[in-house]
Scaffold this motif. Structure first.
Motif, PDB file in Angstrom:
ATOM      1  N   THR A  19       0.780  -1.188  -0.147  1.00 39.21           N
ATOM      2  CA  THR A  19       0.065  -0.053  -0.057  1.00 39.21           C
ATOM      3  C   THR A  19       0.779   1.090   0.044  1.00 39.21           C
ATOM      4  O   THR A  19       0.454   2.203  -0.690  1.00 39.21           O
ATOM      5  CB  THR A  19      -0.930  -0.017   1.125  1.00 39.21           C
ATOM      6  OG1 THR A  19      -1.944  -1.067   1.054  1.00 39.21           O
ATOM      7  CG2 THR A  19      -1.864   1.143   1.287  1.00 39.21           C
ATOM      8  N   GLY A  20       1.874   1.240   0.667  1.00 42.03           N
ATOM      9  CA  GLY A  20       2.926   2.543   1.002  1.00 42.03           C
ATOM     10  C   GLY A  20       3.589   2.927  -0.522  1.00 42.03           C
ATOM     11  O   GLY A  20       3.507   3.778  -1.087  1.00 42.03           O
ATOM     12  N   TYR A  21       4.160   1.551  -1.235  1.00 35.41           N
ATOM     13  CA  TYR A  21       4.494   1.991  -2.390  1.00 35.41           C
ATOM     14  C   TYR A  21       3.578   2.376  -3.504  1.00 35.41           C
ATOM     15  O   TYR A  21       3.949   3.274  -4.250  1.00 35.41           O
ATOM     16  CB  TYR A  21       5.304   0.751  -2.683  1.00 35.41           C
ATOM     17  CG  TYR A  21       6.776   0.620  -2.100  1.00 35.41           C
ATOM     18  CD1 TYR A  21       7.566   1.584  -2.416  1.00 35.41           C
ATOM     19  CD2 TYR A  21       6.957  -0.409  -1.314  1.00 35.41           C
ATOM     20  CE1 TYR A  21       8.995   1.415  -1.973  1.00 35.41           C
ATOM     21  CE2 TYR A  21       8.226  -0.311  -0.640  1.00 35.41           C
ATOM     22  CZ  TYR A  21       9.142   0.465  -0.887  1.00 35.41           C
ATOM     23  OH  TYR A  21      10.408   0.328  -0.221  1.00 35.41           O
ATOM     24  N   VAL A  22       2.291   1.788  -3.604  1.00 37.36           N
ATOM     25  CA  VAL A  22       1.500   1.989  -4.745  1.00 37.36           C
ATOM     26  C   VAL A  22       0.730   3.522  -4.318  1.00 37.36           C
ATOM     27  O   VAL A  22       0.602   4.187  -5.398  1.00 37.36           O
ATOM     28  CB  VAL A  22       0.287   0.958  -4.682  1.00 37.36           C
ATOM     29  CG1 VAL A  22      -0.857   1.180  -5.563  1.00 37.36           C
ATOM     30  CG2 VAL A  22       0.899  -0.478  -4.849  1.00 37.36           C
ATOM     31  N   LEU A  23       0.255   3.724  -3.002  1.00 30.52           N
ATOM     32  CA  LEU A  23      -0.221   4.759  -3.067  1.00 30.52           C
ATOM     33  C   LEU A  23       0.852   6.214  -2.509  1.00 30.52           C
ATOM     34  O   LEU A  23       0.286   7.282  -2.320  1.00 30.52           O
ATOM     35  CB  LEU A  23      -1.227   4.784  -1.616  1.00 30.52           C
ATOM     36  CG  LEU A  23      -2.265   3.874  -2.029  1.00 30.52           C
ATOM     37  CD1 LEU A  23      -3.334   3.640  -0.935  1.00 30.52           C
ATOM     38  CD2 LEU A  23      -3.150   4.199  -3.466  1.00 30.52           C
ATOM     39  N   GLY A  24       2.032   5.764  -2.175  1.00 33.25           N
ATOM     40  CA  GLY A  24       3.119   6.760  -1.986  1.00 33.25           C
ATOM     41  C   GLY A  24       3.147   7.186  -0.658  1.00 33.25           C
ATOM     42  O   GLY A  24       3.652   8.324  -0.569  1.00 33.25           O
ATOM     43  N   TYR A  25       2.663   6.116   0.129  1.00 35.24           N
ATOM     44  CA  TYR A  25       2.776   6.642   1.680  1.00 35.24           C
ATOM     45  C   TYR A  25       4.060   6.062   2.270  1.00 35.24           C
ATOM     46  O   TYR A  25       4.316   4.836   2.389  1.00 35.24           O
ATOM     47  CB  TYR A  25       1.836   6.142   2.398  1.00 35.24           C
ATOM     48  CG  TYR A  25       0.361   6.561   2.213  1.00 35.24           C
ATOM     49  CD1 TYR A  25       0.100   7.964   2.732  1.00 35.24           C
ATOM     50  CD2 TYR A  25      -0.730   5.842   1.232  1.00 35.24           C
ATOM     51  CE1 TYR A  25      -1.118   8.527   2.299  1.00 35.24           C
ATOM     52  CE2 TYR A  25      -1.922   6.584   1.096  1.00 35.24           C
ATOM     53  CZ  TYR A  25      -2.148   7.926   1.547  1.00 35.24           C
ATOM     54  OH  TYR A  25      -3.332   8.385   1.325  1.00 35.24           O
ATOM     55  N   GLY A  26       5.122   7.046   2.370  1.00 38.86           N
ATOM     56  CA  GLY A  26       6.427   6.528   2.863  1.00 38.86           C
ATOM     57  C   GLY A  26       6.333   5.837   4.062  1.00 38.86           C
ATOM     58  O   GLY A  26       7.035   4.853   4.310  1.00 38.86           O
ATOM     59  N   GLU A  27       5.674   6.428   5.029  1.00 37.02           N
ATOM     60  CA  GLU A  27       5.734   6.030   6.380  1.00 37.02           C
ATOM     61  C   GLU A  27       5.058   4.328   6.318  1.00 37.02           C
ATOM     62  O   GLU A  27       5.506   3.541   7.313  1.00 37.02           O
ATOM     63  CB  GLU A  27       4.719   6.884   7.401  1.00 37.02           C
ATOM     64  CG  GLU A  27       5.249   8.036   7.614  1.00 37.02           C
ATOM     65  CD  GLU A  27       4.891   9.252   6.445  1.00 37.02           C
ATOM     66  OE1 GLU A  27       4.426   8.766   5.407  1.00 37.02           O
ATOM     67  OE2 GLU A  27       5.269  10.468   6.397  1.00 37.02           O
ATOM     68  N   ALA A  28       3.932   4.142   5.617  1.00 37.93           N
ATOM     69  CA  ALA A  28       3.404   2.896   5.581  1.00 37.93           C
ATOM     70  C   ALA A  28       4.514   2.006   5.094  1.00 37.93           C
ATOM     71  O   ALA A  28       4.514   0.552   5.482  1.00 37.93           O
ATOM     72  CB  ALA A  28       2.171   3.061   4.814  1.00 37.93           C
ATOM     73  N   ALA A  29       5.134   2.316   4.138  1.00 40.46           N
ATOM     74  CA  ALA A  29       5.986   1.613   3.394  1.00 40.46           C
ATOM     75  C   ALA A  29       7.102   1.053   4.588  1.00 40.46           C
ATOM     76  O   ALA A  29       7.583  -0.025   4.428  1.00 40.46           O
ATOM     77  CB  ALA A  29       6.471   1.858   2.217  1.00 40.46           C
TER      78      ALA A  29
END
Length: 386
Positions: A19-29
């Motif tokens: 999800t972090g890489y697909v949606l661009g959320y660095g913290e989640a990644a």
């Protein structure tokens, strides 16, 4: 390999990373990557198999129902590295017993002690022992079995009882049948030599006359016998506790006779359980046999008396039963006359009227009603004094 927490961490890490890489959320990644790394480190931590020596012993290996027994496992680190994060798990009956093991340096040992279940009579399987190695976060584990299974034998409880005296006067010339026990007191008959017979009993005149090696058969005509019939039918007892008490009563009676080196014949409606000749460790053998007795679904106890119709050895007949279904108990009248005395022990609470001393005379068979081993002890002493 992975625990439930480990699988949850792995799935969460994969979802967060994707999800972090697909949606661009660095913290989640970053959080997802940390979860995946934690799982990988946990697997590497638990992967090496511990090099340990194990030894289990059960003390004591035989115990009366309700008495304490211990399992003792000695773990020795035979490797060259300190072992941490170990937990010993031993299977005891139907449950697992887990004990945390402290860090073990090379060459050191640790003794694990745990109580074994003794509330129920029977054979309690113990083992096999398993050693579980986990990481500090509990994400991964590795299980390795050690040693074979052992057995704890939980035997009936007993009380020290006197032996019922046999009142019949035996003939001075000995018994009139071949059913008496082989002994050394009285001459009974001559028979052919059997390998193992004492050569001092060879009757040389008869041997010379017949041309066959003949020996004297000597019998002990005064040795009291105890014939014990245990009713194991489920319907004869109001509860499981009453049946266990009946087994305890039977064990106490049989052990008292065996302790005095008297023969005991133990039987039930399901068949003969054990016959002892009054020598050696008969008491221990009787307790071992009664440790594994289970309730039967047979409708009648009459079959237990069928094998006693040919009894010729007199002695005492004791019937242990419950206060429930009495089907087949009337068969005791068929064999009562073949014994010096007969006593029936009725186990369990009952509303029936009893005499002041707790004994009901019913025909030729006296009934002793008991609701505990202490009541059996008191009533049995009165019976023995009659």
């Amino acid at each position: 390999m992975l625990s439930a927490t480990g699988w949850g961490t792995l799935v969460a890490g994969a979802v967060l990373t994707t999800t972090g890489y697909v949606l661009g959320y660095g913290e989640a990644a970053a959080l997802g990557t940390a979860c995946l790394l934690a799982v990988a480190v946990a697997v590497l931590w638990a992967l090496p198999a511990p090099v340990l020596g194990t030894e289990r012993r059960i003390t004591p290996s035989r115990v009366s129902r309700g008495d304490p027994a211990e399992g003792v496992v000695t773990l020795t680190n035979t490797g060259g590295r300190t072992r941490r994060g170990l937990r010993a798990i031993d299977r005891c009956g139907e449950r697992d017993i887990a004990v945390e093991v402290p860090p073990l340096r090379p060459g050191t040992s640790y003794e694990v002690r745990y109580a074994l279940p003794t509330a129920r009579r029977g054979r309690v399987p113990v083992g096999p022992l398993r050693l579980e190695r986990t990481d500090p976060l509990g994400l991964a584990r590795r299980m390795r079995p050690y040693d074979a299974a052992d057995t704890l034998l939980v035997r009936p409880r007993i009380r020290p009882l006197p032996v019922l005296p046999s009142g019949r006067a035996h003939h001075v010339e000995g018994p009139a049948s071949d059913s008496a026990d082989d002994g050394t007191l009285t001459f009974h008959a001559l028979r052919e030599y059997v390998l193992g017979d004492d050569l001092r009993r060879v009757h040389w005149r008869s041997t010379a006359r017949t041309g066959t090696l003949m020996v004297r058969q000597m019998v002990d005509v005064s040795l009291p016998h105890t014939t014990l019939v245990l009713d194991t039918r489920r319907r004869a007892y109001a509860s499981e506790d009453d049946f266990e008490l009946a087994v305890d009563c039977a064990a106490s009676i049989a052990y008292a006779a065996a302790r005095s080196h008297f023969p005991v014949h133990l039987t039930s409606e399901a068949g003969a359980l054990l016959h002892t000749d009054g020598s050696g460790h008969d008491g221990e053998a009787l307790l071992d046999a009664l440790a594994v007795v289970r309730r039967s679904e047979l409708p009648s106890v009459a079959a237990a008396f069928d094998g006693l119709e040919g009894h010729h050895g007199s002695g005492a007949l004791v019937v242990v039963t419950g206060t429930g279904d009495t089907r087949g108990l009337g068969a005791v009248d068929r064999v009562r006359h073949r014994f010096d005395r007969a006593t029936m022990v009725r186990v369990g609470a009952t509303e029936a009227a009893t005499t002041r001393d707790g004994v009901d005379p019913v025909g030729d068979v006296r009934q002793l009603r008991v609701a505990s081993l202490d009541e059996l002890l008191a009533g049995w002493r009165r019976e023995a004094a009659r």
